[in-house]
Enzyme design. Structure first.
Site, PDB file in Angstrom:
ATOM      1  N   THR A  43       0.828  -1.222   0.000  1.00 49.46           N
ATOM      2  CA  THR A  43       0.000   0.000   0.000  1.00 49.46           C
ATOM      3  C   THR A  43       0.848   1.252   0.000  1.00 49.46           C
ATOM      4  O   THR A  43       0.463   2.279  -0.557  1.00 49.46           O
ATOM      5  CB  THR A  43      -0.926  -0.016   1.229  1.00 49.46           C
ATOM      6  OG1 THR A  43      -1.856  -1.089   1.085  1.00 49.46           O
ATOM      7  CG2 THR A  43      -1.679   1.279   1.402  1.00 49.46           C
TER       8      THR A  43
ATOM      9  N   TYR B 179      -8.133   1.255  -3.495  1.00 50.43           N
ATOM     10  CA  TYR B 179      -6.909   1.734  -4.168  1.00 50.43           C
ATOM     11  C   TYR B 179      -6.197   0.559  -4.800  1.00 50.43           C
ATOM     12  O   TYR B 179      -6.482  -0.604  -4.513  1.00 50.43           O
ATOM     13  CB  TYR B 179      -5.985   2.421  -3.154  1.00 50.43           C
ATOM     14  CG  TYR B 179      -5.547   1.505  -2.036  1.00 50.43           C
ATOM     15  CD1 TYR B 179      -6.286   1.428  -0.848  1.00 50.43           C
ATOM     16  CD2 TYR B 179      -4.437   0.683  -2.154  1.00 50.43           C
ATOM     17  CE1 TYR B 179      -5.917   0.575   0.174  1.00 50.43           C
ATOM     18  CE2 TYR B 179      -4.052  -0.179  -1.130  1.00 50.43           C
ATOM     19  CZ  TYR B 179      -4.799  -0.231   0.026  1.00 50.43           C
ATOM     20  OH  TYR B 179      -4.433  -1.086   1.037  1.00 50.43           O
TER      21      TYR B 179
ATOM     22  N   THR C 283       1.587  -4.559   4.256  1.00 52.21           N
ATOM     23  CA  THR C 283       1.426  -4.827   5.698  1.00 52.21           C
ATOM     24  C   THR C 283       0.829  -6.207   5.956  1.00 52.21           C
ATOM     25  O   THR C 283       0.963  -6.735   7.053  1.00 52.21           O
ATOM     26  CB  THR C 283       0.504  -3.764   6.318  1.00 52.21           C
ATOM     27  OG1 THR C 283      -0.767  -3.802   5.639  1.00 52.21           O
ATOM     28  CG2 THR C 283       1.119  -2.377   6.211  1.00 52.21           C
ATOM     29  N   ASP C 284       0.165  -6.801   4.962  1.00 52.41           N
ATOM     30  CA  ASP C 284      -0.523  -8.082   5.207  1.00 52.41           C
ATOM     31  C   ASP C 284       0.424  -9.187   5.646  1.00 52.41           C
ATOM     32  O   ASP C 284       0.058 -10.004   6.494  1.00 52.41           O
ATOM     33  CB  ASP C 284      -1.274  -8.528   3.946  1.00 52.41           C
ATOM     34  CG  ASP C 284      -2.469  -7.647   3.650  1.00 52.41           C
ATOM     35  OD1 ASP C 284      -3.106  -7.845   2.603  1.00 52.41           O
ATOM     36  OD2 ASP C 284      -2.750  -6.742   4.475  1.00 52.41           O
TER      37      ASP C 284
ATOM     38  N   LYS D 193      -0.035  -8.110  12.743  1.00 51.35           N
ATOM     39  CA  LYS D 193      -1.055  -7.138  12.319  1.00 51.35           C
ATOM     40  C   LYS D 193      -2.326  -7.392  13.127  1.00 51.35           C
ATOM     41  O   LYS D 193      -2.830  -8.510  13.181  1.00 51.35           O
ATOM     42  CB  LYS D 193      -1.311  -7.270  10.820  1.00 51.35           C
ATOM     43  CG  LYS D 193      -2.122  -6.109  10.231  1.00 51.35           C
ATOM     44  CD  LYS D 193      -2.171  -6.188   8.713  1.00 51.35           C
ATOM     45  CE  LYS D 193      -2.908  -4.994   8.114  1.00 51.35           C
ATOM     46  NZ  LYS D 193      -2.971  -5.047   6.630  1.00 51.35           N
TER      47      LYS D 193
ATOM     48  N   GLU E  33      -3.382 -29.324  27.258  1.00 57.62           N
ATOM     49  CA  GLU E  33      -4.262 -30.351  27.825  1.00 57.62           C
ATOM     50  C   GLU E  33      -3.911 -31.753  27.317  1.00 57.62           C
ATOM     51  O   GLU E  33      -3.995 -32.711  28.043  1.00 57.62           O
ATOM     52  CB  GLU E  33      -5.722 -30.004  27.496  1.00 57.62           C
ATOM     53  CG  GLU E  33      -6.204 -28.804  28.310  1.00 57.62           C
ATOM     54  CD  GLU E  33      -7.540 -28.286  27.805  1.00 57.62           C
ATOM     55  OE1 GLU E  33      -7.725 -27.059  27.820  1.00 57.62           O
ATOM     56  OE2 GLU E  33      -8.370 -29.113  27.386  1.00 57.62           O
TER      57      GLU E  33
HETATM   58  N1  DAS Z   1      -2.536  -5.310   0.069  1.00 56.83           N
HETATM   59  C1  DAS Z   1      -1.918  -5.127   1.355  1.00 56.83           C
HETATM   60  C2  DAS Z   1      -0.477  -5.528   1.258  1.00 56.83           C
HETATM   61  O1  DAS Z   1       0.148  -5.309   0.216  1.00 56.83           O
HETATM   62  C3  DAS Z   1      -2.089  -3.754   1.844  1.00 56.83           C
HETATM   63  C4  DAS Z   1      -0.946  -3.104   2.535  1.00 56.83           C
HETATM   64  O2  DAS Z   1       0.176  -3.021   2.065  1.00 56.83           O
HETATM   65  O3  DAS Z   1      -1.190  -2.624   3.602  1.00 56.83           O
HETATM   66  O4  DAS Z   1       0.007  -6.067   2.254  1.00 56.83           O
END
Ligand code: DAS
Length: 355
Positions: A38, A51, A117-118, A190, A313
């Site tokens: 992103t 986007y 970020t994923d 995340k 357990e």
């Molecule tokens: N599509 C997700 C990624 O590329 C969005 C992001 O970057 O936050 O991880």
């Protein structure tokens, strides 16, 4: 040296030290390796929620933050341009190899990786386990596209370069910087799908913050990373990483996913169990069969905090528990473990370092 020249040199050094402005040639050399995400995304308008990720080049990302050049001598390298939900182990191997080469050839002092970020937490942990260098490697990204209202990418990139350029970052393993927080690669995950405060280290907390371009560290992470790790990218370039998959347990979870994985010949399974690593009855039975077929099984949990340590357990399948690693990170450690070890005891001992 003539008196006038000596006076000029001394004045310049004093001025630079007072203004904290180093002559460019003395600033740390930081390479920004872009992979997409992103932070490189573009939306049709600043207020449009949707986007396209992974559109801008590393050069454009650098142009958006001219202040980077006050901090370091910056170079850019475009490794790929993907949304990180499409990240692969092949890209990981290339990324780690490029970083190893840049540091080994003395071509830079620190590295920033811009990333989606994923799966940022997974790439960070893989690098933490395979890079044989003390130099800083900092991952960062964005939750809003580059032209979005309140875009967070430029500030995250500036903070990441400031951290990579700071001598205090050496020897702390791979880190991530998002929304002014500094995280350790093994600890962060995340925790929000859209908010700029998207990451936490649920069990440990952040290892520091960035304030006015300077890192303030609260602590150092456990030293089981980089030069203290048992793995190196130099041993991985010629092999195919073992196949390890993750299975989620929940009320009534069937044995179908585990049976399919056994039939497909996977070498390892991580179960994201319920509670303290517990399985549905059908998963328990199929996991017992997987262990009998020689599959290595790590017992993890879908629960955000607490991890899976001893006192589970029922340890019917194996003695391997995930410790404080999330299921997605336990998968990475098990993949690498199976490039070196072939007994449950050896793999269990390795996971014990993350307890
Ligand atoms: N599509 C997700 C990624 O590329 C969005 C992001 O970057 O936050 O991880």
């Amino acid at each position: 040296m003539k008196k006038s020249l000596k006076k000029y040199v001394l004045t310049t050094i004093l001025l630079c030290s007072v203004l904290q402005i180093l002559p460019a040639e003395n600033r740390p050399r930081i390479t920004i390796i872009a992979t997409g995400g992103t932070i490189a995304g573009i939306s049709s308008s600043p207020t449009e929620a949707s986007y396209d990720p992974a559109r801008l080049s590393v050069e454009v990302l650098m142009e958006q933050v001219p202040a980077l050049n006050d901090v370091a001598q910056i170079n850019g390298f475009q490794l790929c341009n993907v949304a990180s939900q499409h990240m692969t182990t092949a890209i990981w191997i290339r990324l780690a190899s490029v970083i190893d080469s840049l540091f080994s050839n003395g071509q830079c002092d620190g590295i920033v990786v811009t990333h989606g970020t994923d799966t940022m937490e997974e790439t960070a942990f893989f690098l933490d386990l395979v890079l044989p260098h003390q130099n800083p490697v900092i991952l960062t990204g964005a939750m809003r596209p580059s032209n979005g209202l309140g875009a967070d990418g430029p500030a995250n990139l500036f903070n990441a370069v400031c951290l990579a350029a700071d001598s205090a970052a050496h020897g702390r393993g791979v880190m991530a910087v998002m929304n002014d927080y500094i995280f350790a690669a093994a600890e962060f995950t995340k925790t929000h799908t859209v908010n700029p405060q998207a990451f936490e280290s649920p069990d440990h907390g952040p290892i520091g913050v960035i304030r006015g371009g300077k890192p303030v560290f609260f602590r150092s992470p456990r030293p089981v990373h980089t030069v203290h790790s048992r793995f190196s990218i130099r041993q991985l370039q010629q092999i195919v990483l073992p196949r390890v998959e993750v299975v989620l347990s929940y009320a009534g979870a069937s044995s179908i996913p585990v049976e399919a994985l056994i039939e497909n010949g996977v070498e390892g399974i991580v179960v994201a169990g319920v509670g303290h690593g517990n399985y549905s009855l059908d998963i328990e039975k199929s996991i017992d069969r997987a262990v009998r077929c020689g599959v290595f099984v790590v017992r993890g949990s879908r629960v955000l905090r607490g991890g899976v340590t001893f006192g589970v357990e029922s340890l019917s399948d194996s003695q391997i528990v995930s410790g404080f690693l999330s299921p997605q990170k336990a998968r990475i450690l098990l993949m690498l473990a199976l490039t070196r070890y072939n007994t449950v005891e050896q793999v269990g001992e390795l996971f014990g370092r993350y307890r």
